[in-house]
Enzyme design. Structure first.
Site, PDB file in Angstrom:
ATOM      1  N   CYS A  55       1.218  -0.970  -0.170  1.00  0.00           N
ATOM      2  CA  CYS A  55      -0.522   0.182   0.165  1.00  0.00           C
ATOM      3  C   CYS A  55       0.730   1.303   0.014  1.00  0.00           C
ATOM      4  CB  CYS A  55      -1.010  -0.052   1.306  1.00  0.00           C
ATOM      5  SG  CYS A  55      -2.356  -0.679   1.647  1.00  0.00           S
ATOM      6  N   HIS A 101      -4.116  -6.530   1.419  1.00  0.00           N
ATOM      7  CA  HIS A 101      -3.191  -7.420   0.902  1.00  0.00           C
ATOM      8  C   HIS A 101      -2.433  -8.928   1.494  1.00  0.00           C
ATOM      9  CE1 HIS A 101      -2.999  -3.215  -1.343  1.00  0.00           C
ATOM     10  NE2 HIS A 101      -2.428  -3.519  -2.327  1.00  0.00           N
ATOM     11  N   LYS A 157      -2.897  -6.874  -8.915  1.00  0.00           N
ATOM     12  CA  LYS A 157      -2.134  -7.810  -8.746  1.00  0.00           C
ATOM     13  C   LYS A 157      -0.972  -8.907  -7.877  1.00  0.00           C
ATOM     14  CE  LYS A 157      -1.451  -3.776  -9.870  1.00  0.00           C
ATOM     15  NZ  LYS A 157      -1.241  -1.971 -10.264  1.00  0.00           N
TER      16      LYS A 157
HETATM   17  O1  ME8 Z   1      -4.034   2.840  -5.890  1.00  0.00           O
HETATM   18  N1  ME8 Z   1     -12.079  -2.912  -8.627  1.00  0.00           N
HETATM   19  O2  ME8 Z   1      -2.372   2.888  -8.068  1.00  0.00           O
HETATM   20  P1  ME8 Z   1      -3.094   1.071  -8.033  1.00  0.00           P
HETATM   21  C1  ME8 Z   1     -12.460  -1.649  -9.613  1.00  0.00           C
HETATM   22  N2  ME8 Z   1      -0.601   4.099  -7.363  1.00  0.00           N
HETATM   23  N3  ME8 Z   1     -11.227  -0.239  -9.969  1.00  0.00           N
HETATM   24  C2  ME8 Z   1     -10.555  -1.111  -9.675  1.00  0.00           C
HETATM   25  C3  ME8 Z   1      -9.663  -2.166  -9.015  1.00  0.00           C
HETATM   26  C4  ME8 Z   1     -10.735  -3.039  -9.017  1.00  0.00           C
HETATM   27  N4  ME8 Z   1     -10.666  -4.378  -8.006  1.00  0.00           N
HETATM   28  N5  ME8 Z   1      -8.474  -2.894  -8.737  1.00  0.00           N
HETATM   29  C5  ME8 Z   1      -8.248  -1.135  -9.468  1.00  0.00           C
HETATM   30  C6  ME8 Z   1      -2.636   3.414  -6.549  1.00  0.00           C
HETATM   31  N6  ME8 Z   1      -9.276  -0.384  -9.818  1.00  0.00           N
HETATM   32  C7  ME8 Z   1      -2.107   4.891  -6.531  1.00  0.00           C
HETATM   33  C8  ME8 Z   1      -2.968   5.497  -6.883  1.00  0.00           C
HETATM   34  S1  ME8 Z   1      -3.345   8.902  -7.056  1.00  0.00           S
HETATM   35  C9  ME8 Z   1      -2.989   9.503  -7.263  1.00  0.00           C
HETATM   36  C10 ME8 Z   1      -2.429   7.314  -7.006  1.00  0.00           C
HETATM   37  C11 ME8 Z   1      -8.831   0.899 -10.275  1.00  0.00           C
HETATM   38  O3  ME8 Z   1      -2.370   0.735  -9.754  1.00  0.00           O
HETATM   39  C12 ME8 Z   1      -9.160   2.541  -8.685  1.00  0.00           C
HETATM   40  O4  ME8 Z   1      -9.528   3.751  -9.435  1.00  0.00           O
HETATM   41  O5  ME8 Z   1      -2.865  -0.036  -7.080  1.00  0.00           O
HETATM   42  C13 ME8 Z   1      -8.115   2.066  -7.739  1.00  0.00           C
HETATM   43  O6  ME8 Z   1      -8.392   3.348  -6.957  1.00  0.00           O
HETATM   44  C14 ME8 Z   1      -6.919   2.180  -8.542  1.00  0.00           C
HETATM   45  O7  ME8 Z   1      -7.030   0.892 -10.225  1.00  0.00           O
HETATM   46  C15 ME8 Z   1      -5.597   1.646  -7.719  1.00  0.00           C
HETATM   47  O8  ME8 Z   1      -4.263   1.602  -8.401  1.00  0.00           O
END
Ligand code: ME8
Length: 546
Positions: free
Chosen positions: A129, A147, A343
């Site tokens: 996180c 996680h 992921k």
């Molecule tokens: O948190 N369902 O990046 P991240 C819906 N870099 N939306 C989802 C999802 C799911 N299962 N999984 C991912 C970060 N998302 C930071 C953000 S912003 C200034 C920095 C989408 O790669 C959703 O928009 O973990 C979530 O908030 C974002 O991907 C998290 O992407």
């Protein structure tokens, strides 16, 4: 001149994109396209978050440098945008030197304003996180609640951001501008967190080297969240002006990023003056994008990063004396087998594979139709295939083909210039306004449903008026003209309203109908092409059955 600025989170480059990322990008794209249809100046931003522990750890695990991993995966995220039909105006990478310089500048100002002090931090930290966990958040076995990895006890010297100084101002923001955060459940959650008492948070990290250097202490880098959040602001200080019009046939006008350090960057794409394109106002390349687009109209995020956006972000902006965003909308999780897709959990559905088989429009439609935007919802191949077959192929695709086929069969392909059937007109009354009002509140699923009710209405209309019966009776030729004209115009109106959701297929259909005006003001019955002799074109099935 109205302007509209929408953002997605910037995604971590510690792994490849998945459907969850595609979801937010598609949702933001629907809003961007809708506002372009309204003739507004639009800026749609997405990108990648490349610093911090999640990326550094993933790179080390693969035996490569963080920059190498970032370069490789940023390309994949960049490629995802056009693949899902996203019309983003810029793609920011937090390793862009212009972004880094802006982060240093803004955070130095926050310090000058008295909101930064030196101290020692100790707490439980989740490296996935990139966040410290409060005691009451920790899962059994001292694990991260998101996680499920073991938390690490961290103690380090750090600069702190005086978040606690903003307690009152944040409470006031929530009281005075309740519309700023939706849905209500998330508003309540964020407000409860604020009311529980805000503690200062580390602003810099000593143990990490992969990040933006702290100008007042070269041994430190900024904590990745402060670097990341500022992307929404920094992008406007160096992105090229947006492409202002969308020519028919170009569903994805993505402007190229300038090469960092390139002394002769390519000029931004000029606005093509094409009939039928959206007449969005031209934005001069020299226009200051900050003054045109700041503050953001909408930040879209999922609930996993609520606290950063609902608490840290407004506080940081207040500390830097920058105007606050208008709205933050928090959507739910796409779930597979009940777990959040991510992921690190390894149960990822590959959006590229889905698009390969069914097309981007079908994926976009499914995601926004099946999972009420703002709530969690399960996604599955079975549910996708059912929606594809019953709604896209049978209801919309079939409506389009039978309408064009009947115009061809009964009127040699010429759209009859007849008045609209008042029975149908009343069912379409106020539809564009209703859709706009819903999208103003980011109610993407409800807006889609309002349109879809009219798709179904048109199918019922065909059955009720049975053009095939009218066609057998010469006496009823006028009636048949009215039915065909009403039907074709109804198909045109629903397609215009569906354009933000399914840009490629609706464009093909609107081309076949000869509907040149693609703006929202044309999305009412009776506003369609009426020139005598207007012939409908060919149309391959929009959503062929597998
Ligand atoms: O948190 N369902 O990046 P991240 C819906 N870099 N939306 C989802 C999802 C799911 N299962 N999984 C991912 C970060 N998302 C930071 C953000 S912003 C200034 C920095 C989408 O790669 C959703 O928009 O973990 C979530 O908030 C974002 O991907 C998290 O992407």
């Amino acid at each position: 001149m109205p302007s509209f600025y929408v953002t997605t989170p910037i995604y971590y480059v510690n792994a490849a994109p998945h459907l969850g990322h595609a979801y937010t990008t598609v949702a933001a794209d629907v809003l961007a396209r809708h506002h372009r249809q309204r003739g507004e100046a639009v800026f749609f931003l997405t990108g990648t978050d490349e610093h911090g522990e999640p990326v550094a750890d993933a790179a080390h695990a693969q035996g490569v440098e963080p920059q190498e991993l970032a370069d490789r995966n940023a390309e994949r995220f960049k490629a995802l945008a056009p693949r899902v039909g996203a019309s983003n105006d810029f793609f920011i990478r937090t390793t862009d030197p212009q972004h880094e310089a802006k982060v240093q500048e803004v955070l130095a100002r926050v310090r000058e304003n008295g909101f930064v002090y030196e101290g020692t931090y100790e707490g439980w930290y989740c490296p996935r996180c990139a966040d410290f966990k409060a005691e009451n958040e920790i899962e059994e076995g001292n694990r991260c609640p998101i996680h499920h990895v073991e938390l690490v006890r961290e103690q380090e010297e750090s600069s702190f951001f005086k978040l606690s100084a903003f307690q009152e101002r944040l409470e006031r923001l929530y009281a005075e501008r309740p519309e700023w955060l939706a849905p209500r459940t998330r508003y309540n959650e964020a407000l409860a967190f604020i009311r529980s008492g805000l503690r200062d948070v580390p602003l810099t990290r000593h143990k990490l080297t992969w990040g933006v250097k702290v100008p007042w202490d070269e041994e430190h880098v900024f904590y990745v969240w402060f670097d990341a959040l500022l992307n929404y602001y920094s992008a406007l200080t160096y992105a090229p002006a947006p492409v202002t019009a969308e020519p028919p046939g170009a569903a994805n006008p993505v402007s190229p990023n300038p090469v960092p350090g390139d002394p002769n960057p390519a000029p931004p794409n000029p606005a093509p003056a094409v009939a039928g394109s959206n007449p969005a106002p031209a934005i001069d390349a020299s226009t200051d994008l900050v003054s045109t687009f700041w503050p953001p109209s909408y930040h879209l995020i999922a609930k996993d990063i609520l606290r950063f956006h609902a608490v840290y972000w407004p506080a940081l902006l207040m500390a830097a004396e920058i105007e606050l965003p208008h709205r933050l909308f928090v959507h739910g999780y796409l779930l597979m087998e009940g777990e959040k897709m991510s992921k690190s959990l390894g149960n990822v559905l590959d959006p590229f594979a889905v698009i390969e088989r069914f097309g981007a429009d079908a994926l976009r439609f499914y995601l926004l139709r099946d999972v009420p935007f703002g709530q969690d919802g399960s996604v599955s191949t079975t549910a996708f295939e059912q929606r594809y077959e019953s709604e896209l192929a049978n209801e919309y695709g079939n409506l389009a083909s039978r309408t064009l086929a009947m115009v061809r069969r009964y009127r040699d392909g010429v759209l009859p210039a007849a008045p609209i059937d008042p029975a149908l007109a009343s069912d379409f009354e106020g539809l564009a306004e209703e859709v706009s009002a819903l999208l103003d509140r980011a109610e993407l699923t409800q807006a889609l449903d309002a349109i879809w009710q009219r798709v179904r209405r048109l199918n019922r209309y065909v059955e009720e008026r049975a053009p095939w019966t009218l066609a057998k009776d010469e006496q009823r030729a006028g009636e048949l003209d009215e039915v065909l004209a009403s039907l074709a115009d109804g198909v045109r109106v629903v397609s215009l309203l569906l354009t933000p959701y399914m840009p490629a297929s609706t464009e093909r259909l609107l081309d076949a109908l000869g509907a040149e005006d693609r703006t929202l003001s044309a999305a009412r019955l009776g506003a369609g092409p009426t020139a005598p002799g207007n012939t409908v074109g060919e149309l391959e099935p929009l959503f062929p059955k597998a």
